[in-house]
Design a protein around this motif. Structure first.
Motif, short mmCIF file in Angstrom:
data_model
loop_
_atom_site.label_atom_id
_atom_site.label_comp_id
_atom_site.label_asym_id
_atom_site.label_seq_id
_atom_site.Cartn_x
_atom_site.Cartn_y
_atom_site.Cartn_z
N ILE A 1 0.85 -1.19 0.00
CA ILE A 1 0.00 0.00 0.00
C ILE A 1 0.89 1.23 0.00
O ILE A 1 1.79 1.35 0.81
CB ILE A 1 -0.91 0.02 1.25
CG1 ILE A 1 -1.79 -1.23 1.29
CG2 ILE A 1 -1.77 1.29 1.26
CD1 ILE A 1 -2.56 -1.39 2.57
N ARG A 2 0.62 2.15 -0.92
CA ARG A 2 1.32 3.43 -0.96
C ARG A 2 0.38 4.52 -0.44
O ARG A 2 -0.75 4.64 -0.88
CB ARG A 2 1.76 3.81 -2.38
CG ARG A 2 2.33 5.23 -2.45
CD ARG A 2 2.87 5.61 -3.81
NE ARG A 2 3.99 4.77 -4.21
CZ ARG A 2 5.23 4.87 -3.74
NH1 ARG A 2 5.53 5.77 -2.81
NH2 ARG A 2 6.18 4.07 -4.18
N ILE A 3 0.88 5.29 0.51
CA ILE A 3 0.17 6.48 0.96
C ILE A 3 0.86 7.63 0.24
O ILE A 3 2.07 7.84 0.41
CB ILE A 3 0.25 6.68 2.49
CG1 ILE A 3 -0.32 5.45 3.21
CG2 ILE A 3 -0.47 7.96 2.91
CD1 ILE A 3 -0.09 5.45 4.71
N ILE A 4 0.13 8.34 -0.56
CA ILE A 4 0.72 9.42 -1.36
C ILE A 4 1.44 10.41 -0.44
O ILE A 4 0.88 10.90 0.53
CB ILE A 4 -0.34 10.13 -2.22
CG1 ILE A 4 -0.88 9.16 -3.27
CG2 ILE A 4 0.24 11.37 -2.90
CD1 ILE A 4 -1.99 9.71 -4.13
N GLY A 5 2.70 10.66 -0.76
CA GLY A 5 3.50 11.60 0.00
C GLY A 5 4.13 11.03 1.27
O GLY A 5 4.83 11.73 1.98
N GLU A 6 3.87 9.74 1.56
CA GLU A 6 4.37 9.17 2.82
C GLU A 6 5.13 7.87 2.67
O GLU A 6 5.78 7.45 3.61
CB GLU A 6 3.20 8.97 3.78
CG GLU A 6 2.42 10.24 3.99
CD GLU A 6 1.89 10.36 5.39
OE1 GLU A 6 2.44 9.73 6.31
OE2 GLU A 6 0.93 11.09 5.55
N GLY A 7 5.02 7.19 1.56
CA GLY A 7 5.76 5.96 1.37
C GLY A 7 4.87 4.74 1.25
O GLY A 7 3.65 4.83 1.16
N GLN A 8 5.53 3.57 1.24
CA GLN A 8 4.84 2.30 1.05
C GLN A 8 4.89 1.45 2.33
O GLN A 8 5.83 1.55 3.12
CB GLN A 8 5.51 1.50 -0.07
CG GLN A 8 5.28 2.07 -1.44
CD GLN A 8 5.94 1.19 -2.50
OE1 GLN A 8 7.12 0.90 -2.41
NE2 GLN A 8 5.16 0.78 -3.48
N TYR A 9 3.88 0.60 2.44
CA TYR A 9 3.76 -0.29 3.60
C TYR A 9 3.30 -1.66 3.13
O TYR A 9 2.47 -1.77 2.23
CB TYR A 9 2.73 0.26 4.61
CG TYR A 9 3.15 1.58 5.20
CD1 TYR A 9 3.79 1.63 6.43
CD2 TYR A 9 2.95 2.77 4.51
CE1 TYR A 9 4.21 2.84 6.97
CE2 TYR A 9 3.37 3.99 5.04
CZ TYR A 9 3.99 4.01 6.27
OH TYR A 9 4.42 5.20 6.79
N ARG A 10 3.85 -2.70 3.77
CA ARG A 10 3.36 -4.07 3.55
C ARG A 10 2.21 -4.27 4.53
O ARG A 10 2.35 -4.00 5.73
CB ARG A 10 4.45 -5.08 3.85
CG ARG A 10 5.43 -5.24 2.75
CD ARG A 10 6.38 -6.43 3.03
NE ARG A 10 7.35 -6.50 1.96
CZ ARG A 10 8.48 -5.82 1.90
NH1 ARG A 10 8.79 -4.99 2.88
NH2 ARG A 10 9.29 -5.93 0.87
N ALA A 11 1.11 -4.80 4.02
CA ALA A 11 -0.05 -5.04 4.88
C ALA A 11 -0.46 -6.51 4.80
O ALA A 11 -0.70 -7.03 3.71
CB ALA A 11 -1.21 -4.16 4.43
N PRO A 12 -0.53 -7.19 5.95
CA PRO A 12 -1.00 -8.58 5.95
C PRO A 12 -2.50 -8.64 5.63
O PRO A 12 -3.21 -7.63 5.72
CB PRO A 12 -0.71 -9.05 7.38
CG PRO A 12 -0.63 -7.81 8.20
CD PRO A 12 -0.18 -6.72 7.28
#
Length: 92
Positions: A3-14
């Motif tokens: 998941i990318r949050i615009i302006g904040e980076g990416q995260y792996r989500a289970p």
């Protein structure tokens, strides 16, 4: 899922987190369709907060394609009407 949050980076989500995020996303769709700006902003902030708190941050050096792109917290209600339609940003 990435998941990318615009302006904040990416995260792996289970998967379990994605199910929770989908519920918030569905509430956002309803609030946006009803024109409830304040409630929509609260739920969008909650969505972003959940991703940051429960997801795993992806390092900037890692280049991954995003499965979901979440708009920034300052998204206007008018802009949200273009993003949060149908089943929202998380597919059921």
């Amino acid at each position: 899922m990435i998941i990318r949050i615009i302006g904040e980076g990416q995260y792996r989500a289970p998967e379990a987190l994605c199910e929770e995020l989908n519920k918030i996303d569905n509430r956002i769709v309803v609030l946006v369709s009803q024109g409830k700006a304040q409630e929509f902003r609260q739920e969008l902030a909650r969505l972003i907060s959940e991703i940051k708190e429960k997801g795993e941050s992806v390092s900037a050096e890692e280049i991954l394609e995003s499965d979901i792109i979440v708009p920034p917290e300052d998204l206007s209600l008018e802009e949200a009407k273009e993003v949060f339609t149908g089943s929202g940003i998380f597919e059921d």
